[in-house]
Write a protein that holds these residues in place. Structure first.
Motif, PDB file in Angstrom:
ATOM      1  N   MET A 163       1.028  -1.312  -0.054  1.00  0.00           N
ATOM      2  CA  MET A 163       0.079   0.011  -0.058  1.00  0.00           C
ATOM      3  C   MET A 163       1.092   1.364  -0.035  1.00  0.00           C
ATOM      4  O   MET A 163       0.533   2.344  -0.594  1.00  0.00           O
ATOM      5  CB  MET A 163      -0.929  -0.080   1.107  1.00  0.00           C
ATOM      6  N   LEU A 164       2.049   1.218   0.637  1.00  0.00           N
ATOM      7  CA  LEU A 164       2.827   2.555   0.718  1.00  0.00           C
ATOM      8  C   LEU A 164       3.417   2.532  -0.682  1.00  0.00           C
ATOM      9  O   LEU A 164       3.643   3.783  -1.267  1.00  0.00           O
ATOM     10  CB  LEU A 164       4.063   2.141   1.637  1.00  0.00           C
ATOM     11  N   CYS A 165       3.811   1.618  -1.394  1.00  0.00           N
ATOM     12  CA  CYS A 165       4.275   1.644  -2.877  1.00  0.00           C
ATOM     13  C   CYS A 165       3.296   2.094  -3.890  1.00  0.00           C
ATOM     14  O   CYS A 165       3.444   3.008  -4.584  1.00  0.00           O
ATOM     15  CB  CYS A 165       4.635   0.374  -3.427  1.00  0.00           C
ATOM     16  N   ALA A 166       2.049   1.580  -3.665  1.00  0.00           N
ATOM     17  CA  ALA A 166       0.848   2.226  -4.396  1.00  0.00           C
ATOM     18  C   ALA A 166       0.469   3.723  -4.228  1.00  0.00           C
ATOM     19  O   ALA A 166       0.204   4.551  -5.064  1.00  0.00           O
ATOM     20  CB  ALA A 166      -0.543   1.275  -4.081  1.00  0.00           C
ATOM     21  N   THR A 167       0.511   4.105  -2.878  1.00  0.00           N
ATOM     22  CA  THR A 167       0.349   5.539  -2.551  1.00  0.00           C
ATOM     23  C   THR A 167       1.294   6.574  -2.977  1.00  0.00           C
ATOM     24  O   THR A 167       0.822   7.380  -3.856  1.00  0.00           O
ATOM     25  CB  THR A 167       0.276   5.638  -0.850  1.00  0.00           C
ATOM     26  N   SER A 168       2.841   5.975  -3.199  1.00  0.00           N
ATOM     27  CA  SER A 168       3.436   6.709  -3.672  1.00  0.00           C
ATOM     28  C   SER A 168       3.699   6.807  -4.985  1.00  0.00           C
ATOM     29  O   SER A 168       3.783   7.880  -5.754  1.00  0.00           O
ATOM     30  CB  SER A 168       4.995   6.255  -3.164  1.00  0.00           C
ATOM     31  N   THR A 169       3.214   5.877  -5.613  1.00  0.00           N
ATOM     32  CA  THR A 169       2.990   5.675  -7.144  1.00  0.00           C
ATOM     33  C   THR A 169       1.881   6.721  -7.886  1.00  0.00           C
ATOM     34  O   THR A 169       2.042   7.578  -8.479  1.00  0.00           O
ATOM     35  CB  THR A 169       2.672   4.239  -7.573  1.00  0.00           C
ATOM     36  N   GLY A 170       0.805   6.782  -6.830  1.00  0.00           N
ATOM     37  CA  GLY A 170      -0.229   7.677  -7.292  1.00  0.00           C
ATOM     38  C   GLY A 170       0.064   9.061  -7.044  1.00  0.00           C
ATOM     39  O   GLY A 170      -0.299   9.992  -7.666  1.00  0.00           O
ATOM     40  N   ALA A 171       0.994   9.390  -6.139  1.00  0.00           N
ATOM     41  CA  ALA A 171       1.366  10.702  -5.815  1.00  0.00           C
ATOM     42  C   ALA A 171       2.159  11.503  -6.597  1.00  0.00           C
ATOM     43  O   ALA A 171       1.882  12.362  -7.330  1.00  0.00           O
ATOM     44  CB  ALA A 171       2.091  10.840  -4.239  1.00  0.00           C
ATOM     45  N   TYR A 172       3.171  10.759  -7.017  1.00  0.00           N
ATOM     46  CA  TYR A 172       4.195  11.309  -8.034  1.00  0.00           C
ATOM     47  C   TYR A 172       3.502  11.289  -9.466  1.00  0.00           C
ATOM     48  O   TYR A 172       3.900  12.302 -10.408  1.00  0.00           O
ATOM     49  CB  TYR A 172       5.358  10.650  -8.139  1.00  0.00           C
ATOM     50  N   ALA A 173       2.438  10.563  -9.681  1.00  0.00           N
ATOM     51  CA  ALA A 173       1.926  10.579 -10.960  1.00  0.00           C
ATOM     52  C   ALA A 173       0.957  11.852 -10.919  1.00  0.00           C
ATOM     53  O   ALA A 173       0.569  12.441 -12.214  1.00  0.00           O
ATOM     54  CB  ALA A 173       0.740   9.558 -10.985  1.00  0.00           C
ATOM     55  N   THR A 174       0.572  12.582 -10.032  1.00  0.00           N
ATOM     56  CA  THR A 174      -0.017  13.873 -10.035  1.00  0.00           C
ATOM     57  C   THR A 174       0.835  14.926 -10.455  1.00  0.00           C
ATOM     58  O   THR A 174       0.386  15.961 -11.389  1.00  0.00           O
ATOM     59  CB  THR A 174      -0.379  14.564  -8.503  1.00  0.00           C
ATOM     60  N   ILE A 175       2.143  14.887 -10.450  1.00  0.00           N
ATOM     61  CA  ILE A 175       3.044  15.959 -11.079  1.00  0.00           C
ATOM     62  C   ILE A 175       3.194  15.840 -12.801  1.00  0.00           C
ATOM     63  O   ILE A 175       2.989  16.714 -13.216  1.00  0.00           O
ATOM     64  CB  ILE A 175       4.483  15.683 -10.616  1.00  0.00           C
ATOM     65  N   PHE A 176       3.082  14.398 -12.950  1.00  0.00           N
ATOM     66  CA  PHE A 176       3.075  14.157 -14.418  1.00  0.00           C
ATOM     67  C   PHE A 176       1.847  14.783 -15.071  1.00  0.00           C
ATOM     68  O   PHE A 176       1.722  15.020 -16.312  1.00  0.00           O
ATOM     69  CB  PHE A 176       3.296  12.757 -14.742  1.00  0.00           C
ATOM     70  N   VAL A 177       0.498  14.596 -14.282  1.00  0.00           N
ATOM     71  CA  VAL A 177      -0.791  15.235 -14.811  1.00  0.00           C
ATOM     72  C   VAL A 177      -0.692  16.591 -15.202  1.00  0.00           C
ATOM     73  O   VAL A 177      -0.941  17.279 -16.163  1.00  0.00           O
ATOM     74  CB  VAL A 177      -1.758  14.724 -13.877  1.00  0.00           C
ATOM     75  N   VAL A 178       0.149  17.361 -14.359  1.00  0.00           N
ATOM     76  CA  VAL A 178       0.300  18.791 -14.322  1.00  0.00           C
ATOM     77  C   VAL A 178       1.171  19.185 -15.490  1.00  0.00           C
ATOM     78  O   VAL A 178       0.954  19.924 -16.236  1.00  0.00           O
ATOM     79  CB  VAL A 178       0.776  19.348 -12.897  1.00  0.00           C
ATOM     80  N   TYR A 233       2.862  23.170  -3.173  1.00  0.00           N
ATOM     81  CA  TYR A 233       4.359  23.102  -3.759  1.00  0.00           C
ATOM     82  C   TYR A 233       4.486  23.189  -5.230  1.00  0.00           C
ATOM     83  O   TYR A 233       5.408  24.121  -5.564  1.00  0.00           O
ATOM     84  CB  TYR A 233       4.559  21.650  -3.612  1.00  0.00           C
ATOM     85  N   ALA A 234       3.460  23.160  -5.811  1.00  0.00           N
ATOM     86  CA  ALA A 234       3.507  22.862  -7.438  1.00  0.00           C
ATOM     87  C   ALA A 234       3.289  24.763  -7.748  1.00  0.00           C
ATOM     88  O   ALA A 234       3.995  25.128  -8.708  1.00  0.00           O
ATOM     89  CB  ALA A 234       2.326  22.379  -8.130  1.00  0.00           C
ATOM     90  N   GLU A 235       2.368  25.158  -6.641  1.00  0.00           N
ATOM     91  CA  GLU A 235       2.259  26.824  -7.175  1.00  0.00           C
ATOM     92  C   GLU A 235       3.821  27.491  -6.970  1.00  0.00           C
ATOM     93  O   GLU A 235       3.911  28.619  -7.636  1.00  0.00           O
ATOM     94  CB  GLU A 235       1.314  27.399  -6.397  1.00  0.00           C
ATOM     95  N   VAL A 236       4.346  27.111  -5.904  1.00  0.00           N
ATOM     96  CA  VAL A 236       5.500  27.834  -5.630  1.00  0.00           C
ATOM     97  C   VAL A 236       6.616  27.672  -6.820  1.00  0.00           C
ATOM     98  O   VAL A 236       7.271  28.396  -7.091  1.00  0.00           O
ATOM     99  CB  VAL A 236       6.264  27.472  -4.342  1.00  0.00           C
ATOM    100  N   ALA A 237       6.817  26.244  -7.223  1.00  0.00           N
ATOM    101  CA  ALA A 237       7.662  26.081  -8.463  1.00  0.00           C
ATOM    102  C   ALA A 237       7.306  26.770  -9.566  1.00  0.00           C
ATOM    103  O   ALA A 237       8.249  27.323 -10.196  1.00  0.00           O
ATOM    104  CB  ALA A 237       7.594  24.648  -8.575  1.00  0.00           C
ATOM    105  N   GLN A 238       5.971  26.798  -9.840  1.00  0.00           N
ATOM    106  CA  GLN A 238       5.758  27.699 -10.987  1.00  0.00           C
ATOM    107  C   GLN A 238       5.626  29.277 -11.168  1.00  0.00           C
ATOM    108  O   GLN A 238       5.790  29.919 -11.871  1.00  0.00           O
ATOM    109  CB  GLN A 238       4.335  27.153 -11.430  1.00  0.00           C
ATOM    110  N   ASN A 239       5.571  29.730  -9.903  1.00  0.00           N
ATOM    111  CA  ASN A 239       5.132  31.144  -9.719  1.00  0.00           C
ATOM    112  C   ASN A 239       6.303  32.118  -8.925  1.00  0.00           C
ATOM    113  O   ASN A 239       6.209  33.300  -9.268  1.00  0.00           O
ATOM    114  CB  ASN A 239       3.847  31.313  -9.082  1.00  0.00           C
ATOM    115  N   LEU A 240       6.878  31.346  -8.182  1.00  0.00           N
ATOM    116  CA  LEU A 240       8.056  32.007  -7.562  1.00  0.00           C
ATOM    117  C   LEU A 240       9.342  31.913  -7.680  1.00  0.00           C
ATOM    118  O   LEU A 240      10.263  32.650  -7.274  1.00  0.00           O
ATOM    119  CB  LEU A 240       7.712  31.948  -5.849  1.00  0.00           C
TER     120      LEU A 240
END
Length: 508
Positions: free
Chosen positions: A131-146, A300-307
């Motif tokens: 479950m830890l592996c699945a959670t992390s896999t779903g988490a970094y995929a959100t960066i790819f979606v953006v 996190y993503a807002e800081v990366a993109q705007n600041l």
């Protein structure tokens, strides 16, 4: 050139580099020990980096910044609790764990208690790591979606495939080498890029203080109960997690495990403070973020993109991906190790069959078998991440049972000679049942969905009942057999068996 194109290019280069490290690690992998624990040869630098990388995942990096935005400086407590767990494990137990020369937590229980009943722990550990592996896999995929605008399922499949490839090819050596890059990227991204740029955009600490409420600078602003929960769940969980223990097994010496891990723990605490300050600065520099609607993780993503300047944002986004991938790869190889070494023999035993998972006479065959387990469970984790919308709930259940059911038996075996195998098995059963039972009762009576799953009471009741049963049963049953304790004490003293000594000599 458009900033988004540069950011995408940087992340793509990072992903290609991860695959390259997979091939590099393959050249170092010759036997079971190399694949699962990097030959037990990591020195201080590699060990510190890989330990810090595996514990600082998406919750620590992206989530820590979001907590800072929402609560201020007290948002650091989540990551501080993780750092405290690494410190406690390293200073109190890592030296002993490293000397045992084993591969799984369940093997430690069998070695200490001489009881096969404790092998049921492998099933709980497998559920937790998967479950830890699945959670992390779903988490970094959100960066790819953006970044790429992909569908969520495609993002999970592509990101998961990259982790799966480099983990399968070279095992722990590939993961360790990749972790070093991820550790450097996270360090640069958080401490040398996000922190100074965000504080500058917010007008420094004085500018922040003049524009936010005083509660944002209160050390307990997030709530004392929440802080206690973080320490109970994360600090105690880190003491017994297979993904963390497997990194301890990679240390070259007990000294490396002890002080390299302590350094990683201190690093984690500083990382948590930096993340909270970044979030606090973003509160002033980007006040329009609606965390109630969009969620705190968007900060996190807002800081990366705007600041951040063009190009630097890409490095910061790569740092987020690195944090999540290091946790995912560590959990994946931990799940494969537990499945093959503990769960398979245990299940086969129910059918009267014996399975030998240590093919030391044919190292190449042994490595191939481990690769197949990593590949198979990696595919399962990717599918779980794709089809399950709330993997976090499943992870929470596994985490609570892990701590509520197994913590007492594991730590009791390490610190109390009077603890017995019957007591360990009983405490594991009672703690797990009480934890799960309390969770079900609270869920049935809860007004909101999953309120019982995320409640604090299950883990508290599980721990208390497990401890009472362990102590009482140990005192009421015969002490552990003398020959079992002699073997345990010999292993704790670092005296290898002939087979283990020969294996290590051959590996070197």
């Amino acid at each position: 050139m458009d900033a988004s194109v540069i950011n995408i290019a940087i992340v793509v280069v990072y992903l290609v580099a991860m695959l390259a490290f997979g091939w590099w690690g393959k050249s170092r992998t010759r036997n079971n020990s190399d694949f699962l624990v990097a030959g037990r040869r990591l020195g201080p630098f590699l060990y510190t980096g890989t330990m810090a990388a595996v514990v600082l995942g998406g919750a620590s990096t992206v989530g820590g910044v979001g907590l800072g935005y929402k609560f201020g400086i007290s948002g650091m407590w989540l990551v501080v609790a993780i750092g405290a767990g690494v410190l406690l494990l390293s200073l109190a137990f890592a030296g002993t764990i490293q000397k045992l020369k084993i591969y799984t937590v369940s093997q430690m229980l069998s070695l200490r208690y001489g009881s096969q009943a404790t092998r049921t722990s492998g099933i709980i550990m497998l559920a937790y790591t998967l479950m830890l592996c699945a959670t992390s896999t779903g988490a970094y995929a959100t960066i790819f979606v953006v970044l790429f605008g992909w569908d969520r399922a495609l993002a999970i499949a592509v990101g998961g495939a990259i982790v799966l490839v480099y983990s399968t090819i070279g095992g722990m050596w590939s993961i360790t080498l990749a972790d070093q890059v991820q550790f450097v990227i996270k360090t640069v991204g958080i401490f040398f890029l996000m922190l100074p740029f965000t504080l500058n955009a917010a007008g420094g600490l004085d500018g922040i203080r003049s524009r936010v409420e005083a509660s944002f600078f209160q050390i307990d602003g997030i709530g004392v109960e929440t802080i206690i929960t973080y320490f109970v769940v994360y600090t105690l969980g880190l003491l017994i997690g297979q993904d963390i223990w497997q990194r301890v097994f990679t240390a070259k010496t007990p000294k490396v495990a002890r002080w390299g891990g302590a350094t990683a723990g201190i690093y984690c605490i500083l990382y948590g403070a930096a993340g909270a300050l970044i979030g606090l600065g973003a509160r002033v520099a980007l006040p329009s973020i609606d965390v109630a609607t969009e969620g705190k993780d968007v900060v996190y993503a807002e800081v990366a993109q705007n600041l951040l300047p063009i190009g630097i944002g890409g490095l910061v986004l790569a740092a987020a991906v690195a944090a999540m991938m290091s946790t995912a790869s560590g959990a994946l190889i931990a799940a494969a190790t537990v499945a093959r070494a503990d769960v398979l023999p245990f299940v086969a035993g129910w059918f009267g069959k014996t399975v030998n998972t240590d093919d030391s006479d044919n190292p190449e065959h042994d490595v191939k078998a481990n690769r197949l387990w990593v590949l198979g469970l990696g595919i399962v984790a990717i599918l779980i991440a794709i089809v399950t919308k709330d993997v976090v709930a499943a992870l929470t259940i596994a985490y609570d049972i892990l701590v509520g059911g197994l913590l007492v038996a594991i730590l009791g075996g390490l610190v109390w000679k009077r603890g017995t195998g019957i007591a360990a098995a009983a405490s594991m059963a009672v703690g797990s049942v009480v934890t799960l039972g309390t969770m079900i009762i609270l869920e049935v009576n809860a007004v909101e969905p999953l309120a019982g799953v995320f409640a604090n009471e299950p883990i508290y009741f599980g721990l208390i009942s497990s401890a009472v049963v362990y102590i009482a049963t140990s005192l009421l049953t015969r002490p552990t057999e003398p020959h079992v304790m002699r073997n345990w004490q010999r292993r704790v003293a670092g005296q290898d068996s002939q087979e283990e000594s020969a294996e290590r000599i051959a590996a070197n």
